[in-house]
Design an enzyme around this catalytic site. Structure first.
Site, PDB file in Angstrom:
ATOM      1  N   GLU A  98      -9.955  19.952  33.218  1.00 31.18           N
ATOM      2  CA  GLU A  98     -10.704  19.102  34.148  1.00 31.18           C
ATOM      3  C   GLU A  98     -12.184  18.962  33.800  1.00 31.18           C
ATOM      4  O   GLU A  98     -12.886  18.145  34.382  1.00 31.18           O
ATOM      5  CB  GLU A  98     -10.520  19.560  35.598  1.00 31.18           C
ATOM      6  CG  GLU A  98     -11.098  20.912  35.952  1.00 31.18           C
ATOM      7  CD  GLU A  98     -10.077  22.034  35.832  1.00 31.18           C
ATOM      8  OE1 GLU A  98      -9.108  21.882  35.050  1.00 31.18           O
ATOM      9  OE2 GLU A  98     -10.265  23.070  36.500  1.00 31.18           O
ATOM     10  N   ASN A  99     -12.666  19.753  32.844  1.00 32.03           N
ATOM     11  CA  ASN A  99     -14.053  19.545  32.412  1.00 32.03           C
ATOM     12  C   ASN A  99     -14.188  18.318  31.513  1.00 32.03           C
ATOM     13  O   ASN A  99     -15.314  17.977  31.128  1.00 32.03           O
ATOM     14  CB  ASN A  99     -14.597  20.798  31.716  1.00 32.03           C
ATOM     15  CG  ASN A  99     -13.743  21.280  30.577  1.00 32.03           C
ATOM     16  OD1 ASN A  99     -12.522  21.356  30.696  1.00 32.03           O
ATOM     17  ND2 ASN A  99     -14.350  21.601  29.454  1.00 32.03           N
TER      18      ASN A  99
END
Lengths: 213, 234
Positions: free
Chosen positions: A47-48
């Site tokens: 998710e980064n």
């Protein structure tokens, strides 16, 4: 015999299907990537800002610009794409990710999840967990059945929630449960684990799939 | 108009004021504007509200500004790697507003795009939604979140031209592009500075309109937080 961490991860990996986009949480869920069934391809989302996450790098090939959501060094694949945090959570919140597999402190029989905060202790923050459980199509919790012999599968969560009615499946060291609007159902027992033992260690009320008792 | 400044101190000259709000890009220590953060520390400006996904670690990233007690509030999604942060928070010297990571990113994106508020299903039924408007759309409940802008945004990019067109590298992109749009003033530190035309216009991530000042950062630590490797099969 209850399932080991690797066996739990392997059981979770059996839920994956060819072509799935998958987000794995920190802890036991990370192990799921070691057990992707042969013959299927899944893309792991970090998710980064990455889709198509590769394995850890060889020593000497670490890149400070290439990490996963646990801040570990990783590598890219021929299928990899990068994007910013807003687009990353757009694909999460927008329902484009097929499965999120994450850990939990507590799960309730109605699908409520608590995994980010214990009041009175230093709180680290929820990171992306609230977005993942709110937006991903299917949420699978992978956790030990109890913590210090206290049940984690409860009638109602006592800790602050991460999401309300969001969990679809729970895989513990003792078995597998599904949660739907009718409630929670035990669908599998780990080999040699008696139903009575599961009942003793579970506060939540649950049905037992026919033929399993 | 010249956007290029010779070092981080001059790039921030005239921009820093006590009590201001600063957005700082990065995820963990990846893609943080480390020379600009060090220059903010050296300036001694205090009473800051920082908007950043994380709070750095002890001795690096925004941890530098915590050590010098220049921060009074953080708006973040996860601060678990910083022991000093925990100590300051428990002593009541630091305020924290936790946002879900996607909500934080979208609040910033909305701020930069002129959208004052939006509805999201993230956090409905949790502490995050308390005191906020809940509205139903198509049978589901959503919570209203307000957008975020900052007095100053500091970002890190891999490459820039003198117009301020930016390109990021791998997962060092993270919050940097949205923050670049949401600062009243945006200062970018870049690893490579090139002439206009040297970047393919199709490959630009942040158009130069969002970037006011640029500093070419030639000496970067780029620390790795969790060095993780696998064994070679021989």
């Amino acid at each position: 015999m209850s399932w080991s961490r690797d066996e739990m991860a392997s059981r979770a990996a059996a839920e994956l299907k060819d072509g799935y986009y998958v987000n794995l949480g920190i802890g036991i869920p990370t192990l799921v990537s070691n057990f992707i069934p042969p013959g299927i391809t899944v893309q792991l989302q970090s998710e980064n800002g990455m889709l198509g996450m590769g394995p850890f790098p060889f020593e000497g090939e670490e890149d400070p610009d290439l990490i996963n959501a646990g801040k570990q060094t990783i590598t890219e694949l021929p299928s990899t794409s990068y994007f910013d945090s807003a687009q990353s959570f757009g694909m999460i919140r927008g329902g484009h990710i097929d499965v999120s597999i994450l850990g939990a402190m507590q799960v309730a029989e109605n699908g409520d999840l608590a995994n980010w905060m214990i009041p009175g202790r230093m709180v680290k923050g929820m990171g992306g967990a609230m977005d993942l459980v709110a937006g991903v199509k299917r949420v699978i919790v992978l956790m030990e059945h109890t913590a210090r012999n206290e049940p984690k599968l409860l009638r109602r969560c006592t800790l602050p929630l991460t999401g309300k009615g969001v969990v679809d499946m729970v895989i513990t060291d003792l078995g597998v449960f599904t949660i739907d609007p009718e409630g929670m159902t035990l669908t599998e027992r780990a080999p040699g684990v008696a139903l009575e033992k599961i009942r003793q260690r579970t506060e939540a009320s649950f049905a037992v799939r026919s033929g399993l008792a | 108009m010249n956007k290029i400044y010779c070092d981080a101190h001059s790039a921030l000259a005239g921009l820093l004021q006590n009590g201001m709000t600063i957005m700082s890009g990065g995820f963990g220590l990846c893609g943080i504007p480390e020379t600009l953060v060090a220059a903010i520390r050296d300036s001694g400006v205090s009473g800051l509200t920082l908007i950043s996904n994380n709070a750095g670690i002890d001795g690096a990233g925004l941890g530098l500004l915590l050590e010098t007690r220049q921060v009074c509030k953080m708006i973040s999604s996860y601060v678990g790697e910083n022991q000093l942060f925990a100590d300051l928070y428990l002593k009541g010297e630091l305020e924290i507003e936790f946002n879900p990571q996607g909500t934080l990113a979208e609040r910033i994106r909305a701020g930069g795009a002129g959208i004052p508020a939006f509805f999201t299903k993230t956090g409905v039924g949790t502490l995050v939604a308390e005191g906020k408007e809940i509205r139903e759309f198509d049978g589901d409940s959503y919570v209203m979140e307000r957008s975020l802008v900052a007095d100053l945004a500091v970002v890190h990019a891999w490459k820039a031209d003198s117009e301020g067109n930016l390109v990021y590298r791998k997962t060092a992109r993270n919050f940097n592009p949205v923050m670049a749009t949401a600062g009243r003033i945006t200062v970018a530190e870049v690893e490579h500075l090139v002439e206009p035309g040297a970047i393919d216009p199709d490959q630009i991530h942040t158009p130069g309109i969002f970037v006011d000042r640029i500093v070419h950062a030639t000496s970067l630590e780029k620390r790795i937080e969790q060095r993780t490797v696998r064994k070679r099969d021989n």
